[in-house]
Design a protein around this motif. Structure first.
Motif, PDB file in Angstrom:
ATOM      1  N   ALA B 528     -16.942 -30.653  15.039  1.00 23.13           N
ATOM      2  CA  ALA B 528     -17.980 -31.043  16.032  1.00 23.13           C
ATOM      3  C   ALA B 528     -19.046 -30.448  15.760  1.00 23.13           C
ATOM      4  O   ALA B 528     -20.223 -31.040  15.886  1.00 23.13           O
ATOM      5  CB  ALA B 528     -17.570 -30.394  17.252  1.00 23.13           C
ATOM      6  N   GLN B 529     -19.360 -29.141  15.016  1.00 19.98           N
ATOM      7  CA  GLN B 529     -20.586 -28.485  14.766  1.00 19.98           C
ATOM      8  C   GLN B 529     -20.938 -29.480  13.597  1.00 19.98           C
ATOM      9  O   GLN B 529     -22.401 -29.240  13.442  1.00 19.98           O
ATOM     10  CB  GLN B 529     -20.124 -27.198  14.151  1.00 19.98           C
ATOM     11  CG  GLN B 529     -19.531 -26.107  15.196  1.00 19.98           C
ATOM     12  CD  GLN B 529     -20.724 -25.769  16.056  1.00 19.98           C
ATOM     13  OE1 GLN B 529     -22.087 -25.680  15.772  1.00 19.98           O
ATOM     14  NE2 GLN B 529     -20.678 -25.597  17.413  1.00 19.98           N
ATOM     15  N   GLN B 530     -20.359 -30.102  12.807  1.00 20.05           N
ATOM     16  CA  GLN B 530     -20.879 -30.979  11.636  1.00 20.05           C
ATOM     17  C   GLN B 530     -21.150 -32.284  11.969  1.00 20.05           C
ATOM     18  O   GLN B 530     -21.521 -33.010  11.179  1.00 20.05           O
ATOM     19  CB  GLN B 530     -19.691 -30.734  10.369  1.00 20.05           C
ATOM     20  CG  GLN B 530     -19.555 -29.434   9.682  1.00 20.05           C
ATOM     21  CD  GLN B 530     -20.373 -29.104   8.851  1.00 20.05           C
ATOM     22  OE1 GLN B 530     -20.766 -30.220   7.948  1.00 20.05           O
ATOM     23  NE2 GLN B 530     -20.755 -27.860   8.689  1.00 20.05           N
ATOM     24  N   SER B 531     -20.865 -32.344  13.421  1.00 18.85           N
ATOM     25  CA  SER B 531     -21.230 -33.854  13.869  1.00 18.85           C
ATOM     26  C   SER B 531     -20.298 -34.937  12.999  1.00 18.85           C
ATOM     27  O   SER B 531     -20.680 -36.064  12.974  1.00 18.85           O
ATOM     28  CB  SER B 531     -22.444 -34.185  13.800  1.00 18.85           C
ATOM     29  OG  SER B 531     -23.391 -33.414  14.737  1.00 18.85           O
TER      30      SER B 531
END
Lengths: 152, 726
Positions: B528-531
């Motif tokens: 999620a943080q890395q999309s």
């Protein structure tokens, strides 16, 4: 003090000597030698000891013998035989709807009561009817499938 | 012959007759040390023997396990029965088949490949005769050592019975099956052991004396043996025993029979408690640069912590055993649903000061077993009670409160992970720290007996601290603590908590449930943080050739679940994915969960793709995969043992709720069969992925990241508020 209690068990007239605080479960297993009805909690919480009292499924561990006098009691042994199986027995076998099978008897009896009052239950009806029958092996979906198959 | 290719169980039990012989009806009898604990394993083993012998499965009679006649295969646990006992029986059956073929070939002066086999009947080419196993197997053959170098013969008729049905199921639906709880022996009486709820409690001798005198004069009571903190009752009937139990309960409520407080953590302080105890820290795995940051690496560092509560076995059946001393009190016979009859025999011999040869343990099937429950302890109870029964067999049965309050719990766990991801979206380093008590206090493994009652007599044996098996043997709390991804720098530490205020031991999947939950939740948090899409992020870390089977289950489950397909408009709808290879050496398993979050979590569907190598009994495998998934969903969503210094408080189904019919989601399974790979077990591989996929689906549905199991409605609300504040 023991008292004589007469009732109908799996289609037969029986009279048993039952102490005043004896449960139907203890009477079935110890006095009548019918072991398919199983003790899981003794608290009326798990459904392993469900039998038919008339047309209703009740927890035998939680049913005093007084309540049984004059009534019709049906256990798994009286539901059907290999020669003349109840549709639920056939369906549970065909679907292989068990892992350990300890809770199976209570589930089949609960389902038998459901089919008597509702011969064509929906999936939701089946799940609702069986919600008080616990299973730890995770066989729930096969049981629902078996009951639906038995209902035709 | 290559001795290295012999299965370990065959090395320990090398003679053919230790695995197979001929029954009185001419069929084949098969012996295994692995036992039915609700998983239907004997049928899978039967199919293996049937396949190798080219016999119909109904001609294979699986012998009930007993220390008298079965091979010692230790414990039925760890999803290893098909892998271990199955490999041994396959080897033994192939040896029997080929030895019979050679015997017949020799007899008729033909080459072995002129002898064909179909439906258990050997025929010699061009000759009319037909010979079955019963006519060829003799004592000399059974006494011979098993040669593993037997392949299949092309001329034999292939036998395939993998779709056959378990024979015990018919007996169970017609009420004919005898569980151990239903067994009756001549002269059998009924007993129970009453005991305190903590390991350190003491008995009030005055209150106990009053109670014992009342019990001894009650109707139907045969004996009231006492020893240490134990009070036993032997009765003529279950009815008399139930009345005695009510007397004990009244005495405990009014006089307080036992006192002694356990130094337990508070309900919301378990993680802090685990970390503050004396610890034995060890390196599970370390590779490359060790993952220790010097602050100069490129990429982004992530860190998170996860935990799970103490869990209870909570089988629907009650633990039961029958014990009988014969030979003037010298010889002990025990009937038990133990997972390890030889280990139990060893500890019973230790506990009662007799030689192992004086103890015989026979297995009888109980209700479903999911780890080290009270089966061995109640066997001690039956044997201990039977000493006061003058040669009569005594049946001991635990109560629901014993079942929940006396059996070992599955240990709570805390897991911290720190990982660095490079600018290319590839994991560079990963450090995982695990805090937990050991996951094993099973009998048969220590110098003193690991049986509850043996710790509670007047001359008690010490309570052993829970330990972990070595990782090569499956591990305990460190099971699956090593992530399955290609990561250059890896450091995994296990911190074993050296305290045990309440009993803990093995519960299905051991550390894999919490470790995979943590790793797979963390993978989604990073994605999620890395999309990045969670599936794409995982596949990016599975680029090695040896990752092909992992990629296959992930791809298959994504296809089944239409991963990446359109999202329904239902409020609170979400889906999550997770993957693990059980024990890093067993089954590959990927899971997608679809759910709806309103006030609480409602599971809708679970998709499972699993690769367990060669599948022996597909229906049994599916059943185990689904059952394991549903039980793990129950642990993950509902379950946490409740306790206080007086012991476990969750001792019935109201205080320890589990998933019910209305809560159970639809399950769809894809088996990725690999007939050319060894068989591995099915029962435990779903536990971790299901937990991870549920957490990831909740995050997908709501943005709420649940890092602490179970995900009850209350915890969900707390975490939502915490995230809103943070």
């Amino acid at each position: 003090m023991a008292q004589a209690i007469r009732f109908h068990l799996n289609g037969q007239d029986v009279t048993v000597q039952a102490p005043h605080d004896q449960s139907l479960l203890d009477c079935l297993r110890s006095t009548c030698g019918l072991k398919a009805t199983r003790l899981g909690c003794g608290l009326g919480q798990c459904g392993a000891c469900k039998v038919l009292l008339g047309d209703r499924a009740v927890a035998a561990c939680d049913t005093p013998m007084e309540a049984v006098a004059g009534q019709h009691v049906t256990t798994l042994e009286g539901l059907g035989t290999r020669a003349a199986p109840h549709p639920l027995q056939t369906a549970f076998f065909e679907v292989q709807a068990m892992q350990c099978g300890f809770c199976t008897s209570g589930m089949i009896m609960t389902a038998a009561a459901l089919l008597r009052r509702n011969p064509h239950p929906s999936q939701d009806d089946i799940r609702r009817a069986l919600d008080d029958n616990l299973c730890r092996c995770g066989i729930h979906n096969r049981v629902v499938q078996a009951v639906a198959r038995a209902a035709g | 012959m290559d001795p290295a290719s012999l299965p370990d169980a065959v090395k320990a039990h090398p003679r053919l007759g230790q695995w197979l012989d001929i029954g009185t009806d001419g069929g084949v009898r098969a012996y295994s040390g692995k036992v039915d604990i609700g998983q239907g394993i004997s049928h899978a083993l039967r199919l293996i023997v049937a396949e190798e012998l080219c016999l119909p499965p109904q001609r294979i009679e699986m012998q009930p396990a007993s220390t008298r006649c079965s091979p010692d295969e230790a414990v039925t646990s760890g999803s290893l029965s098909v892998q271990h006992s199955g490999a041994a029986l396959r080897c033994a059956a192939a040896h029997m088949r080929e030895t019979c073929r050679h015997t017949l070939a020799l007899r008729h002066g033909v080459a072995p490949d002129a002898v064909t086999l179909a439906e258990g009947v050997f025929r010699v080419d061009g000759q009319g005769l037909a010979v079955d196993y019963a006519a060829l197997v003799d004592a000399q053959m059974l006494a011979g050592a098993i040669d593993p170098a037997h392949g299949r013969m092309a001329q034999d008729a292939a036998a395939c019975h993998r779709d056959s049905q378990r024979p015990d199921i018919a007996a169970k639906v017609f009420g004919e099956f005898t569980f151990i709880q239903d067994m009756e022996l001549p002269g059998m009486c009924h007993g129970r052991v009453f005991r305190p709820r903590t390991l350190t409690a003491e008995l009030d001798p005055t209150a106990a004396q009053r109670l014992v005198e009342r019990l001894r004069t009650s109707d139907g009571i045969l004996a009231v043996p006492c020893d240490g903190v134990l009070i036993g009752v032997i009765a003529l009937s279950e009815y008399a025993l139930a009345r005695a139990a009510r007397q004990v309960a009244r005495a405990e409520a009014s006089d307080g029979l036992w006192s002694g407080r356990a130094d337990v953590p508070t309900a919301d302080g378990v993680v802090a408690w685990l970390k503050s105890q004396p610890l034995e820290s060890s390196v599970v795995l370390e590779r490359a640069d060790g993952g220790v940051s010097d602050g100069t690496e490129r990429g982004t560092l992530y860190r998170a912590e996860y935990d799970r509560a103490y869990l209870q076995h909570a089988s629907v059946g009650l633990c039961c055993a029958i014990g009988q001393w014969t030979g003037g009190g010298q010889d002990l016979a025990v009937w038990s649903h133990s997972q390890g009859i030889f280990n139990l025999r060893r500890d019973l011999a230790l506990a009662f000061g007799v030689r192992e040869a004086q103890v015989q343990v026979s297995h009888a099937e109980g209700a479903g077993c999911y780890g080290h429950n009270g089966a061995d302890d109640v066997a001690f109870d039956a044997a201990w009670l039977a000493r006061a029964a003058l040669g009569r067999p005594v049946r001991a049965l635990w109560s629901r409160a014993d079942e929940m309050g006396q059996a070992p719990m599955g240990p709570a766990m805390a897991v911290a992970i720190e990982a660095r991801v490079g600018p290319d979206g590839v994991l560079q380093s990963w450090q995982q720290d695990v805090w937990s008590q050991g996951h094993g206090t099973r009998p048969g493994r220590g110098a003193t007996p690991s049986l509850l009652g043996a710790w509670q007599t007047a001359s008690p044996f010490p309570v052993p601290l829970a330990v972990n098996a070595a990782l090569a043997a499956g591990g305990g709390s460190q099971r699956n603590a090593v992530p399955p991804y290609d990561i250059a720098s890896l450091r995994v530490l296990n911190h074993r908590v050296l305290a045990m205020p309440l009993r803990v031991s093995a519960l299905r999947a051991l550390g894999a449930h919490a470790n995979v939950f943590a790793a797979e939740s963390f993978m989604d948090e990073i994605a999620a943080q890395q999309s990045m899409d969670p599936l794409a992020f995982r596949l990016a870390q599975l680029q090695r050739a040896e990752d092909a089977r992992a990629v296959a289950v992930l791809t298959e489950v994504a296809r089944l679940a239409d991963w990446g397909g359109s999202r329904p408009a239902t409020e609170g709808w979400g889906r999550g994915l997770a993957y693990a290879r059980y024990k890093n050496t067993g089954a590959y398993c990927a899971v997608v969960v679809e759910l709806v979050v309103q006030a609480s979590v409602r599971l809708q569907r679970i998709w499972i793709a699993a690769d367990m190598g060669r599948v022996v009994h597909p229906d049994g495998a599916r059943n185990q995969l689904e059952g394991g998934a549903i039980q793990a969903a129950s642990w993950t969503l509902c379950e946490a043992a409740q306790f206080d210094p007086s012991g476990i408080r969750s001792t019935d189904w109201e205080s320890y709720p589990i998933l019910r019919f209305r809560d159970v989601p639809q399950v769809q399974i894809a088996l990725l069969e690999r007939p050319d790979h060894a068989s591995v077990g099915a029962g435990e591989c779903t536990a971790g992925p299901v937990a991870g996929a549920i957490a990831n689906a909740i995050a997908d549905a709501t943005g709420i990241r649940m890092r602490s199991m179970p995900f009850t409605a209350e915890r969900l609300m707390q975490q939502a508020l915490a995230q809103a504040d943070g």
